[in-house]
Structure formats: C-alpha cells, structure tokens
Design an enzyme around this catalytic site. Structure first.
Site, PDB file in Angstrom:
ATOM      1  N   GLY A 254       0.824  -1.209   0.000  1.00  0.00           N
ATOM      2  CA  GLY A 254       0.000   0.000   0.000  1.00  0.00           C
ATOM      3  C   GLY A 254       0.854   1.254   0.000  1.00  0.00           C
ATOM      4  N   GLU A 257       6.899   3.836   4.693  1.00  0.00           N
ATOM      5  CA  GLU A 257       7.145   4.945   5.605  1.00  0.00           C
ATOM      6  C   GLU A 257       8.570   5.491   5.582  1.00  0.00           C
ATOM      7  OE1 GLU A 257       6.490   1.709   6.684  1.00  0.00           O
ATOM      8  OE2 GLU A 257       7.799   1.204   8.373  1.00  0.00           O
ATOM      9  N   GLU A 291       1.331   5.570   7.734  1.00  0.00           N
ATOM     10  CA  GLU A 291       2.735   5.790   7.336  1.00  0.00           C
ATOM     11  C   GLU A 291       3.321   6.961   8.108  1.00  0.00           C
ATOM     12  OE1 GLU A 291       3.786   3.329   5.804  1.00  0.00           O
ATOM     13  OE2 GLU A 291       1.890   2.561   5.028  1.00  0.00           O
TER      14      GLU A 291
HETATM   15 ZN   LIG Z   1       3.169  -0.148   8.532  1.00  0.00          ZN
END
Ligand SMILES: [Zn+2]
Length: 849
Positions: A254, A257, A291
C-alpha cells in the site's frame, strides 16, 4: 539470480553485526539500464558483538570497484553478498556497483515505474542497490547525491544543495537501510504546510505525475490531520523541515514509511469524488496516517530484527485505527475491523500458514507481512490497553518513547516498558506474541440467590509446530441487562488467566441477560449456545454497538447454517427483528448499513468446517442468495423509503456523515435490485456524479446480469484512468455469478490493457477471482487452474506479489476430497516449476505441509 536452497533463519540465532556504521555517503548516477551507485561508508568495530567475518548483503549487483581506506580490494562475491578481509580498527569502505532499474520488475530495490525512478527497501531491498549490512539494527545517517536529468530528485531527510543535473539530501536521523528512499522523475507537486506545536514550519508535498495534481487535496488534508492528531494524542511532533509523499503506479504494497519520503501506491493516495469511492477515501486517510505515525513507531524506534516486525506494525495499525475512530465513528470502525480480522486473520490462524504474532523462523521475510503480524498484532495492543487502562497506557507509551528513542528494539523492550510503568507482571501476557492460533472461548451461566456467575473455558486448537497450548490472558468485557432491557451492570473487563475461570456478580434481583465480549475485547472465537430469543433481545436492547451487531450476525449465521445443512427456510423472526434496527432513523446510517451485511461465504465455509460439516461452496452461495432474496421480498415496501431517507442532496463530501448515508442507500439498492432486475440501479448509474454511486450501481447491475450497457459506458468514460479501470476489471469478476467468474477473469487477461506486471491490475483480476468464493471453488477446478497459471507466470517477474497471493489457497483442506485434490494438484504444479522463487517456494511448502 535465484536462490537454489532457501535457508531458514531463526529468532534464537540473533547476533549483533560486528561493526557500527558511522555514516553513509551515496552517489547515485541514474540511467535506466546502467545506474551507478557509489558508496562511502565508515565502519567502526562494534564492542557489543562477537567476532565475525565481514559480510555485506548484496544481490543482483555488478561490482565495479571496492576499496578499503583507499586501497582497492577484491572481495569474495556470493549470491547473497560479499566477504572481505578488513582492518581490526575503524575503516572507510568504498564501492561502486551497477544496477538496471528498468529491468527490475520485482519492484524491490531501485526500479522504474512509468519513466520515474523509485525505491522500495523494506524488508530487504537495499541490498539490491548497493553492498551494505542490510539489517534493521544497523542504523546510520545518510547523505545522498542524485545525478540525473529528471526535474525532481528526492531522498530522505532535508535537501542540502542542488545544481544542474544533481541534488543532495541529508538525513540527520540515524536509520536502518530499509527506510532509505530515492525518487527521481518529471513530477509535479501539490504543496502544503504544517506548523508543529512547538512552532516549527514544515514544508509538505505530494508528488505525482502531471495530470494527477487535482487528486491530492484530500491526501494533504489527511496528512495534516495525522500530524496534529499524533501531537495531541501521543505527544509526537514531526522532526524534519520537509515531508514528502510520492505516488507510484507500480508498487507491491500500500505504502512505505521511508524517513521523510513516504512512497505510496497511487491507489492509496490519489483521490477525487469522480474517481474514488467513499471506501477509497477512508482507506487513503488511514494509510496516510499509518505511514506518518511510523515516523515515531517504526523509524525513531525501529525493530532489532525482522522477527520483531509486529513491534512497529501492530502498534502502528492500532494507532491508525484509533485515528480513524476519532475522525469517524469508533463503533463502525470497530465492527469493520472485526469483519476484516475474521475475513483475513482467522483463516490464516486456523490453517497451514498459522504463525505467532512474532514468528520464530522464516525463509523469506516478505511472506510475513501478514494479517497476523499486522491485525492480530494490533489486537494484542488493544488488549494490553484494555487491561492496564487508558491512563497507564499513556504512561507506558511516554516511557517507551523516552527510553527507546533511537533504538532498534524488541517485544521484550516493549513489554518491560509496560511492566515498569504499571507494575504489572506481563509474563503470561507475552504468550500472545509466541503462541499461534485463535483461542476458543466457551461460557456457561448460573443464577441463584441474587448471584449471577459466568464460567469461562478457553482452549486453543493446535497449529503448525505447536501442539500444546497454554491459557492466554483474556480481557473479557461484559455488561448485564435486566429482562426489561435496562443495563444493570455496565461494561466491566474480566481478566481471565486460567483455562477455566468463574466470575460472579451479586445483588441482582433477577437473572440478567449477559452481553459478553463487548467491543470484541479479545480476538477469540466465542462459543456460546443461546436461544434465538436472547439474541433478538440483545439485537434490540444491547447498549454495546458491537454486540448488537454481533447478535444479528449470530442469528444470520444460525439461519444460514440451517438453510445449508437442513434445507430450512429463511429465519423471518430475525429478519423482522433486524428491520427494527435498520429502520431506526436515530441510528448512524453507517451502522445500519453494516447491520445489512451478511457473513461472507468464506466465513460460512469456516463455520461449517469448524462444526464438522464439509462446506459446499455452491450450497453456501445458494443459501446466501436465498436469504438476500427473502430479505428483499419481506422489506419490499420499506426499501424505497430507506433509499429516499439516505439520499444525499448536498455537494459530495467523503466525510463520515455523507458516506454513511451512501453506504446505507447502496446496501438497500442491492436488495432492491433483486426485486426489479436492475431498474433502480440503472437509474442510479445514469444519475451518478461520484464514483461511490456509480460503482455500486454497476455492481448491482453485474449481479443482476444486466450490466452490458453500463459496463461499456464505464469503460468509454474511464479507459484512460488506470485506477478507475482497476475497479472495472475487479468488479466484473467479483460481482458476477460464480459460474461466470473464471471465464470472465480469463477473458479479461486477454485484453491489451491487462498489464499483469502492475500489481494493482494483477490483483484486480486474480484477487477478485479468489473473492468470488463459489466461482473460485468451481467444481471443475477452472478457478484454481487459472490462478495457478498466472501465479507461475507472475513469479518470474514479481515473486513477492505472487507469494502473497498464494495465501488464497490457505483454506484448501476445508473442502471436499475432490476440490482438495484439485487444489493440491495445482499447488504441486506450482512447486514443481523449475526456478521457482524463494518466496513462492516457502509459501507453497507451508501450504502443502
Ligand atoms: Zn506499517
């Protein structure tokens, strides 16, 4: 290069790396087929590590040059990295390697997506960029120089300098290599700004391809809301001058970070009312928050090794669900999370892929980015908070940040913080991290002389590698109602620690009705035989929204069970009781919409299997259809009124209020379609001015077999929008009748725009096939064969996504011998493929074991 003999890595074998990295300087000269990466790294012997040979990870790299303290060296190169003799004291390591990002379809390391360069280094992608100790406990500051003609060149930290054809970045925060990121391309930005609570101004940007800049406003607002929320709720402030987000079309996960430079799958950040559904908006808000929250829980405090993945993921999922609860409805969020947990984590925990929240071994860490690590990991944090209380939870988190900032930490560190902050002994609670499987909780009741006693028993069925199970600590939230429906004992958390344990409530004038496991206070399977009257009583009166929903779910499950196994008719008493809730205009429409959803067919298969009945996917499908038809017929007069009530006339807004109404209206439309063959759905399709209304109408038309016109119109309207076309691909397979699912999926793969190397497009078709339960499990095995063919093909390019999708076979042992044999044959066919990746090999081996 493929790894011929996969090795198993064990948590118990952890050893610190023999050197510390003082700093890293990288120069990356970009070229699609011959990017040169020069590194300068200062190594210092690690006084806390045992003596060891100097080994740097590196895969698929062409070494051009290596030097130590300026002297050229000739290291021994292996498929996993390099070995080299090094001085006994500190030294400067230099290397130059060549890589080919344009040929990297695995989407790990440095790769290209639509002409832009980007990276994905978690978990072990950095070793495909340069030689390095690619492990999370090696933390260093990075200075990065990017050379190339691209207009925009980004890396972690703050920009320090730039000129014609180059840019330099410096990240002052020591970080592991998995948080490294680099992006270069002809991108445009949607700018923003945030002032932190200490008054520092942070520059914010969302970078996208030209043409997408009108889809960034929502993401930007979500980012600012996340930054504010983390200051207010966790006291965490942002720590750089700039925060960049980049949208990338080709991405395995998805989002990621990376410190100061989050990289997002474009489906998880780009949003507009015309192209995104309400569910997309909510998901984007949650992922941006997730994130961003990692900046503290993941980046500032990272994991010592990949076995500790849940340390950052469980906590951060828990934090993002708290955020969504605060932004929207906490009750609706909780119910949605439990639906998701049961759909994805329970099957994992009850099948051959079951593993503890903190696994003890792996061959390929990418296979452990699972619902167990993420979602069950978050449930464990939720239980901890419930046990210690909100105040002590806050105290413990403050201590965690204070004590471990800058550390690569472990689950032991995390639990010690809670013990020190609260004085609690968490030795037994720690089992949640080491014991796999879903506990089953049964309960009996007793009432005499004003004393009401609940006796609980827990047991956890055996899971792979764990035949004996010990009792878990279970927080069981209980409330008691008197027969009038008034609450006589408000929610109380019982702490169960034994295999069998009783809890009494006294001073009750009559036998109460218990509401057990309120808010789904522990991730268990609750086994309690109760009369349908009691369930209907809770459906009508429970003050706990989750248990009100659960009471209805239980009745739906019981009804479907009787329909499937005994050929019974629909339970009209339940349908009538449910009607009272669904038509209650004082209740949140989003909650009412959830009340209308039925257990998934996969969940029903699991339930039948657990009760010793071999699930027949066709019978499950038929019963579910019959029940929905019965609901539609019984409510035929109510449905138009409900749709009218839920109509939204104001300008589109993706917030909770409007999206709740649309969710209710669209749940009702699905029932209406059963009565009118798609007339109302076609009218909604024609009038729709946002994707939520357009797509749900299309879904209804597909289920009704009346989609031809709308499907063509949708394609004509959206053929140039990749993300919207993903929905078009997905819906045709997910919503169609089971007998068409495999044929339709197969036909879609023949299209020129089925770009199977793009994970979103691949999942749109193949993931949806797996979601069409009776279609995937077609008796002739056509669904299994089609998916296996494609997994074999995808594995050659993108092992990570192929491996993850293998998990759709995880329930194969539930089914009849014929289907089992068909699935086993496909799994064996995949396993026999020469040159199969380490990722898929591990998954298929576990599935077949
Ligand atoms: Zn994560």
């Amino acid at each position: 290069m493929k790894d011929a003999s996969p090795q198993t890595i064990y948590l118990k074998d952890y050893t610190p790396f023999g050197w510390q990295v003082a700093d890293v300087h990288l120069t990356v000269a970009l070229a699609p087929n011959a990017t040169r990466v020069k590194s300068r790294i200062h190594f210092v012997p690690n006084p806390n590590a045992p003596e060891q040979e100097f080994f740097l990870h590196g895969e698929e790299l062409k070494l051009i040059r290596a030097a130590i303290d300026g002297e050229e060296v000739a290291p021994e190169i292996t498929p996993q990295g390099l070995r080299c003799k090094v001085p006994s004291g500190p030294f400067l390591w230099e290397s130059e390697v060549e890589i080919a990002p344009a040929e990297n379809f695995a989407l790990e390391g440095l790769y290209m997506s639509n002409g832009m360069y980007c990276t994905q280094c978690e978990a072990e992608g950095f070793r495909k960029i340069t030689y390095y100790p690619d492990r999370p406990d090696v933390m260093a500051t990075f200075t990065v120089r990017i050379e190339g003609d691209e207009a925009v060149k980004l890396s972690n930290g703050n920009p320090t300098d730039s000129g014609e054809g180059w840019a330099e970045w410096h990240d002052p925060w020591p970080k592991p290599a998995y948080l490294f990121a680099l992006v270069a391309g002809d991108l445009v930005n949607h700018p923003g700004e945030f002032t932190t609570r200490s008054g520092k101004t942070v520059e914010l940007n969302i970078w996208v391809r030209p043409g997408d800049e009108d889809k960034c406003a929502f993401g930007m607002e979500a980012l600012k809301a996340s930054m504010k929320w983390d200051e207010e709720v966790y006291g965490r402030e942002y720590d750089l001058d700039i925060f960049n987000i980049v949208a990338v079309d080709d991405f395995n996960m998805g989002a990621m970070e990376n410190k100061g430079l989050n990289i997002f799958n474009s489906s998880c950040v780009l949003a507009s009312p015309e192209t995104s559904t309400d569910a997309n908006f909510e998901r984007i808000e949650a992922i941006i928050a997730h994130e961003y929250f990692h900046n503290w829980t993941g980046n500032r405090i990272t994991c010592r090794d990949w076995f500790q993945l849940c340390l950052k993921e469980g906590l951060t999922v828990f934090r993002d669900s708290q955020f969504t609860s605060d932004m929207r409805s906490a009750e609706v969020k909780r119910i949605s999370d439990v639906i998701d947990l049961r759909a994805r984590q329970f099957p994992e925990d009850q099948g051959p892929l079951s593993h503890p929240v903190r696994p003890e071994s792996f061959q390929e860490i990418n296979n452990f980015y699972t619902a167990t690590v993420y979602e069950k990991g978050a449930e464990v944090i939720g239980m901890l908070k419930r046990l210690v209380g909100d105040e002590d939870y806050a105290k413990a988190l403050d201590l965690y940040f204070e004590r471990h900032d800058g550390d690569a930490a472990t689950i032991e560190d995390w639990l010690t913080v809670f013990e020190d902050a609260t004085g609690r002994d968490l030795a037994q609670f720690k089992r949640w991290y080491s014991q796999s499987g879903t506990p089953h909780l049964s309960v009996t009741e007793d009432y005499a002389d004003g004393v009401y006693t609940l006796t609980f028993k827990q047991h956890t069925p055996p899971t792979p590698g764990q035949s004996e199970k010990a009792p878990q600590v279970l927080p069981i939230a209980v409330g008691l109602l008197n027969p009038n429906g008034d609450e006589v004992v408000p929610t109380t958390v019982l702490e169960m620690t034994e295999a069998e344990q009783s809890f009494s409530f006294d001073g009750l004038s009559s036998k109460p009705v218990p509401s057990i496991l309120r808010g789904f206070s522990a991730p268990v399977v609750l086994e309690r035989e109760t009369a349908p009257e009691e369930k209907r009583f809770l459906l009508a009166h429970d003050t706990d929204a989750f248990n009100r929903w659960e009471a209805s779910r239980d009745l739906a499950r019981a009804c479907l069970y009787a329909m499937i196994t005994e050929g019974a008719g629909p339970d009209t008493a339940w349908i009538d009781a449910l009607e009272q809730v669904v038509r209650d205009a004082d209740l949140d429409p989003a909650f009412r919409a959830l009340m209308l959803s039925l257990p998934t067919q996969s969940e029903l298969a699991q339930m039948l299997h657990a009760r010793g009945v071999t699930p027949d996917p066709d019978a499950i499908y038929a019963a579910t259809e019959a029940l929905k038809n019965a609901m539609a017929e019984r409510w035929s007069a109510l449905l138009p009124a409900l749709r009218e009530e839920s109509a939204v006339t104001a300008a589109y807004s993706p917030g909770a209020e409007q999206s709740g109404k649309r969710a209710l209206g669209n749940a009702v439309l699905a029932l209406q379609t059963r009565l009118d063959g798609g007339k109302a759905a076609q009218a909604q399709y024609d009038a729709a001015d946002n994707m939520t209304m357009q797509l749900s109408a299309l879904s209804c038309l597909i289920s009704a077999g009346a989609e031809e016109t709308a499907l063509a119109a949708f394609e004509a309207q959206w053929k140039d929008d990749r993300l919207v076309m993903d929905k078009w691909f997905a819906l045709q397979v997910a919503a169609t009748a089971p007998e068409n699912a495999a044929t339709r999926a197969s036909a879609l793969t023949e299209r020129a725009d089925f770009d199977w190397k793009n994970p979103n497009r691949f999942r749109a078709v193949m993931g949806s096939l797996a979601m069409n339960h009776a279609g995937f499990h077609a008796k002739d095995g056509s669904g299994y064969k089609l998916l296996a063919d494609w997994l074999i093909k995808l594995d050659e390019k993108n092992p990570q996504t192929a491996a993850r999708m293998c998990s759709v076979f995880q329930t194969w042992k539930r089914y009849d011998t014929q289907r089992q044999a068909l699935m086993q044959a496909e799994l064996e066919r995949i396993a026999a493929k020469p040159g199969l990746s380490r990722d898929v090999t591990e998954m298929v081996t576990r599935l077949l074991s």
